[in-house]
Motif scaffolding. Structure first.
Motif, PDB file in Angstrom:
ATOM      1  N   CYS A 237      51.544 -17.233   6.971  1.00  0.00           N
ATOM      2  CA  CYS A 237      52.514 -16.668   8.114  1.00  0.00           C
ATOM      3  C   CYS A 237      54.066 -16.404   7.345  1.00  0.00           C
ATOM      4  O   CYS A 237      54.252 -17.046   6.184  1.00  0.00           O
ATOM      5  CB  CYS A 237      52.636 -17.700   8.973  1.00  0.00           C
ATOM      6  SG  CYS A 237      53.536 -19.426   8.709  1.00  0.00           S
ATOM      7  N   VAL A 238      54.600 -15.435   8.004  1.00  0.00           N
ATOM      8  CA  VAL A 238      55.936 -15.184   7.307  1.00  0.00           C
ATOM      9  C   VAL A 238      56.904 -14.959   8.629  1.00  0.00           C
ATOM     10  O   VAL A 238      56.633 -14.268   9.577  1.00  0.00           O
ATOM     11  CB  VAL A 238      55.913 -13.563   6.825  1.00  0.00           C
ATOM     12  CG1 VAL A 238      57.203 -13.163   6.388  1.00  0.00           C
ATOM     13  CG2 VAL A 238      54.892 -13.622   5.540  1.00  0.00           C
ATOM     14  N   GLY A 239      57.916 -15.792   8.539  1.00  0.00           N
ATOM     15  CA  GLY A 239      59.134 -15.595   9.452  1.00  0.00           C
ATOM     16  C   GLY A 239      60.328 -15.229   8.383  1.00  0.00           C
ATOM     17  O   GLY A 239      60.329 -14.274   8.306  1.00  0.00           O
ATOM     18  N   VAL A 262      51.759 -12.573   7.516  1.00  0.00           N
ATOM     19  CA  VAL A 262      51.283 -12.536   8.746  1.00  0.00           C
ATOM     20  C   VAL A 262      52.617 -12.789   9.547  1.00  0.00           C
ATOM     21  O   VAL A 262      52.934 -13.547   9.690  1.00  0.00           O
ATOM     22  CB  VAL A 262      50.170 -13.594   9.281  1.00  0.00           C
ATOM     23  CG1 VAL A 262      49.819 -13.047  10.727  1.00  0.00           C
ATOM     24  CG2 VAL A 262      49.084 -13.405   8.351  1.00  0.00           C
ATOM     25  N   GLU A 263      53.272 -11.735  10.437  1.00  0.00           N
ATOM     26  CA  GLU A 263      54.209 -11.765  11.185  1.00  0.00           C
ATOM     27  C   GLU A 263      54.005 -11.876  12.510  1.00  0.00           C
ATOM     28  O   GLU A 263      52.766 -11.748  12.932  1.00  0.00           O
ATOM     29  CB  GLU A 263      54.994 -10.419  11.233  1.00  0.00           C
ATOM     30  CG  GLU A 263      55.684 -10.307   9.601  1.00  0.00           C
ATOM     31  CD  GLU A 263      56.371  -9.077   9.783  1.00  0.00           C
ATOM     32  OE1 GLU A 263      57.628  -9.189   9.466  1.00  0.00           O
ATOM     33  OE2 GLU A 263      56.318  -7.879   9.999  1.00  0.00           O
ATOM     34  N   PRO A 264      54.705 -12.440  13.587  1.00  0.00           N
ATOM     35  CA  PRO A 264      54.437 -12.857  14.944  1.00  0.00           C
ATOM     36  C   PRO A 264      54.687 -11.501  15.811  1.00  0.00           C
ATOM     37  O   PRO A 264      55.921 -10.883  15.797  1.00  0.00           O
ATOM     38  CB  PRO A 264      55.459 -13.795  15.194  1.00  0.00           C
ATOM     39  CG  PRO A 264      56.675 -13.414  14.477  1.00  0.00           C
ATOM     40  CD  PRO A 264      55.969 -13.132  13.052  1.00  0.00           C
ATOM     41  N   ALA A 265      53.611 -11.032  16.573  1.00  0.00           N
ATOM     42  CA  ALA A 265      53.656  -9.976  17.487  1.00  0.00           C
ATOM     43  C   ALA A 265      54.301 -10.519  18.802  1.00  0.00           C
ATOM     44  O   ALA A 265      54.472  -9.798  19.652  1.00  0.00           O
ATOM     45  CB  ALA A 265      52.520  -9.318  17.509  1.00  0.00           C
ATOM     46  N   GLY A 266      54.248 -12.021  18.907  1.00  0.00           N
ATOM     47  CA  GLY A 266      54.773 -12.563  20.091  1.00  0.00           C
ATOM     48  C   GLY A 266      53.971 -11.969  21.402  1.00  0.00           C
ATOM     49  O   GLY A 266      52.748 -11.951  21.520  1.00  0.00           O
ATOM     50  N   ARG A 267      54.776 -11.465  22.612  1.00  0.00           N
ATOM     51  CA  ARG A 267      54.163 -10.813  23.538  1.00  0.00           C
ATOM     52  C   ARG A 267      53.784  -9.577  23.558  1.00  0.00           C
ATOM     53  O   ARG A 267      53.402  -8.756  24.305  1.00  0.00           O
ATOM     54  CB  ARG A 267      55.028 -11.125  24.615  1.00  0.00           C
ATOM     55  CG  ARG A 267      55.567 -12.639  24.776  1.00  0.00           C
ATOM     56  CD  ARG A 267      56.429 -12.860  26.282  1.00  0.00           C
ATOM     57  NE  ARG A 267      56.863 -14.164  26.556  1.00  0.00           N
ATOM     58  CZ  ARG A 267      58.196 -14.349  26.145  1.00  0.00           C
ATOM     59  NH1 ARG A 267      58.930 -13.757  25.763  1.00  0.00           N
ATOM     60  NH2 ARG A 267      58.440 -15.828  26.400  1.00  0.00           N
ATOM     61  N   GLY A 268      53.950  -8.749  22.425  1.00  0.00           N
ATOM     62  CA  GLY A 268      53.576  -7.484  22.276  1.00  0.00           C
ATOM     63  C   GLY A 268      54.715  -6.576  21.446  1.00  0.00           C
ATOM     64  O   GLY A 268      55.952  -6.788  21.519  1.00  0.00           O
ATOM     65  N   LEU A 269      54.196  -5.626  20.435  1.00  0.00           N
ATOM     66  CA  LEU A 269      55.118  -4.866  19.488  1.00  0.00           C
ATOM     67  C   LEU A 269      55.663  -3.900  20.288  1.00  0.00           C
ATOM     68  O   LEU A 269      56.586  -3.336  19.677  1.00  0.00           O
ATOM     69  CB  LEU A 269      54.137  -4.484  18.483  1.00  0.00           C
ATOM     70  CG  LEU A 269      53.454  -5.634  17.618  1.00  0.00           C
ATOM     71  CD1 LEU A 269      52.656  -4.692  16.417  1.00  0.00           C
ATOM     72  CD2 LEU A 269      54.442  -6.314  16.615  1.00  0.00           C
ATOM     73  N   PRO A 315      65.066 -12.307  12.861  1.00  0.00           N
ATOM     74  CA  PRO A 315      65.003 -10.844  12.577  1.00  0.00           C
ATOM     75  C   PRO A 315      65.093 -10.178  11.654  1.00  0.00           C
ATOM     76  O   PRO A 315      65.503  -9.083  11.485  1.00  0.00           O
ATOM     77  CB  PRO A 315      66.193 -10.555  13.664  1.00  0.00           C
ATOM     78  CG  PRO A 315      67.054 -11.641  13.329  1.00  0.00           C
ATOM     79  CD  PRO A 315      66.357 -12.819  13.420  1.00  0.00           C
ATOM     80  N   SER A 316      65.170 -11.107  10.414  1.00  0.00           N
ATOM     81  CA  SER A 316      65.074 -10.639   9.288  1.00  0.00           C
ATOM     82  C   SER A 316      63.943 -11.260   8.411  1.00  0.00           C
ATOM     83  O   SER A 316      63.272 -11.923   8.878  1.00  0.00           O
ATOM     84  CB  SER A 316      66.493 -10.578   8.378  1.00  0.00           C
ATOM     85  OG  SER A 316      66.498 -10.065   7.067  1.00  0.00           O
ATOM     86  N   VAL A 317      63.813 -11.060   7.171  1.00  0.00           N
ATOM     87  CA  VAL A 317      62.955 -11.670   6.286  1.00  0.00           C
ATOM     88  C   VAL A 317      63.428 -11.865   4.776  1.00  0.00           C
ATOM     89  O   VAL A 317      64.246 -11.339   4.438  1.00  0.00           O
ATOM     90  CB  VAL A 317      61.626 -10.889   6.331  1.00  0.00           C
ATOM     91  CG1 VAL A 317      61.805  -9.556   5.721  1.00  0.00           C
ATOM     92  CG2 VAL A 317      60.422 -11.421   5.602  1.00  0.00           C
ATOM     93  N   GLY A 318      62.714 -12.527   4.092  1.00  0.00           N
ATOM     94  CA  GLY A 318      63.144 -12.821   2.604  1.00  0.00           C
ATOM     95  C   GLY A 318      63.123 -11.585   1.967  1.00  0.00           C
ATOM     96  O   GLY A 318      62.299 -10.738   2.066  1.00  0.00           O
ATOM     97  N   PRO A 319      63.997 -11.301   1.161  1.00  0.00           N
ATOM     98  CA  PRO A 319      64.142  -9.877   0.129  1.00  0.00           C
ATOM     99  C   PRO A 319      63.227  -9.545  -0.615  1.00  0.00           C
ATOM    100  O   PRO A 319      62.656  -8.546  -0.888  1.00  0.00           O
ATOM    101  CB  PRO A 319      65.524 -10.192  -0.464  1.00  0.00           C
ATOM    102  CG  PRO A 319      65.884 -11.527  -0.421  1.00  0.00           C
ATOM    103  CD  PRO A 319      65.396 -12.004   0.636  1.00  0.00           C
ATOM    104  N   GLN A 320      62.544 -10.785  -1.330  1.00  0.00           N
ATOM    105  CA  GLN A 320      61.213 -10.293  -1.867  1.00  0.00           C
ATOM    106  C   GLN A 320      59.987  -9.912  -1.165  1.00  0.00           C
ATOM    107  O   GLN A 320      59.343  -9.135  -1.746  1.00  0.00           O
ATOM    108  CB  GLN A 320      61.023 -11.776  -2.867  1.00  0.00           C
ATOM    109  CG  GLN A 320      59.884 -11.458  -4.063  1.00  0.00           C
ATOM    110  CD  GLN A 320      59.567 -12.628  -4.745  1.00  0.00           C
ATOM    111  OE1 GLN A 320      60.389 -13.742  -4.897  1.00  0.00           O
ATOM    112  NE2 GLN A 320      58.738 -12.212  -6.058  1.00  0.00           N
TER     113      GLN A 320
END
Length: 407
Positions: A237-239, A262-269, A315-320
């Motif tokens: 997973c990826v936060g 794998v990112e969270p689509a939550g309640r919908g993209l 709302p962001s992610v690791g730069p690598q």
């Protein structure tokens, strides 16, 4: 097993391609360079590495095992393996970098470490490390997550940390980062901001990655010993992305190993503010001191985000990760709330392992890939255990899975 701190990226300015860097107020530049230099000294110091290796073995319980999930493998027709980071002391991968950051803070003469937390696993791990090395500890946590992850809040208090509630915005992870960074600005001399993922200004994406890379270093040896070859696929997973980079790093040069985040689509993209699929729907931007993919609102500011997993709603992610996405080396997909909760119960009931909701996203994605015809073996980073999530899951989803009362 000692960590390997040998990686070619980032460059001296902290960039992975065009991502990363250090976008910070002038008053922090000298402090950040001090942190970078201290870390560079530590990564070359055999005594530092020996102490970290000793704690990983005798305090954390490393190496964490790999488990062949035979029941799930039979059901889905692929060989599913789990890297059991959930078995670490404190229940997740977070302890790997928290020990490193706490030892670094102690060597630098700091009196306190501060941090943000979403699901609470980073907060618990940092409070644990602070208690061990004798540092004060403040943990900033959104009020929504405090209510949702109550067991971890109690653990932090027991360990002697101060949990600081954050009450603005959506009262979740992004706001906790904002508050912790503001507190750090007030006193960067006696405190170290122990960032909880592979995010933030240089050197933190590099430093946290290096500490977490023990996951993949172990897994590469263990999987070979178990099966005689390397896994065909990796999934995490990826936060912010620390557990994923921890597993992926050792395999990046192995072209025959496919890698999936794998990112969270939550309640919908399709609804703004109802997911946290940064790499899927975001664009490059700067926040919290670094450049990476981010989700932006109409004004170009960080977009409100959501996930059922408190550790993934960023709302962001690791730069690598952004760099690896652009290279095409890692493929990034999504899993929604329902898929994650389904996987939470399926792993629990078929293998006797209750996962964190964050990790459930990775498990769910493997199920999705299997249904799409994926072949070969899959190694999932089971980044955390689900103790923290039990009350929330039962209260909100229990009836759907045959649980009619709470304990």
């Amino acid at each position: 097993m000692k960590n390997s701190f040998e990686h070619t990226l980032p460059n001296e300015e902290g960039y992975f391609g065009e991502y990363g860097g250090s976008f910070i107020p002038p008053q922090l530049e000298t402090i950040m360079e001090e942190i970078n230099q201290s870390y560079q000294n530590c990564r070359q110091d055999p005594n530092f590495q020996d102490e970290l290796a000793r704690l990983y073995k005798h305090f954390v319980g490393r190496p964490s095992p790999i488990f062949h999930a035979q029941n799930l493998s039979e059901k889905y027709g692929i060989d599913i393996y789990l890297k059991r980071e959930d078995l670490n002391h404190t229940g997740a991968h977070k302890i790997n970098h928290c020990l490193g950051e706490a030892l670094l803070a102690k060597k630098m003469g700091k009196k306190k470490i501060i941090a943000e937390t979403g699901a609470g696993q980073h907060g618990v791990a940092l409070a644990t490390a602070a208690a061990l090395v004798g540092l004060e500890c403040d943990i900033y946590m959104g009020e929504v997550d405090i209510a949702k992850e109550h067991p971890n809040v109690v653990r932090m208090h027991i360990l002697g940390a101060t949990v600081v509630p954050v009450s603005h915005g959506r009262k979740t992870l992004k706001e906790a980062v904002d508050a912790a960074f503001e507190a750090y600005l007030q006193d960067p001399v006696t405190q170290l901001y122990a960032i909880g993922s592979v995010v933030g200004p240089h050197p933190f994406p590099m430093m946290v990655r290096d500490f977490q890379s023990i996951i993949g270093n172990e897994a590469k040896v263990q999987f070979e010993e178990m099966t005689g070859k390397q896994p065909d696929n990796l999934v995490a997973c990826v936060g912010g992305g620390s557990n994923a980079m921890g597993l992926f790093t050792a395999f990046l040069n192995d072209e025959n190993v496919a890698i999936h985040g794998v990112e969270p689509a939550g309640r919908g993209l399709d609804v703004e503010g109802e997911h946290a699929a940064t790499l899927t729907l975001g664009e490059p931007g700067v926040m919290h001191g670094f450049k990476s993919y981010m989700l932006k609102d109409k004004e170009g500011e960080p977009q409100e985000v959501y996930s059922v997993a408190s550790g993934l709603d960023y709302p962001s992610v690791g730069p690598q990760h952004s760099y690896l996405k652009d290279l095409g080396r890692v493929q990034y997909g999504t899993v929604d709330d329902k898929e994650a909760i389904d996987a939470f119960f399926e792993l629990s009931r078929l293998e006797g392992i209750i996962p964190a909701i964050e990790s459930s996203h990775a498990v769910a994605y493997v199920f999705k890939l299997a249904k799409q015809g994926l072949k070969g073996s899959v190694l999932i980073n089971l980044s955390g255990r689900g103790d923290k999530d039990i009350d929330f899951v039962v209260n909100n989803y229990g009836q759907d899975y045959g649980i009619t009362s709470t304990l």
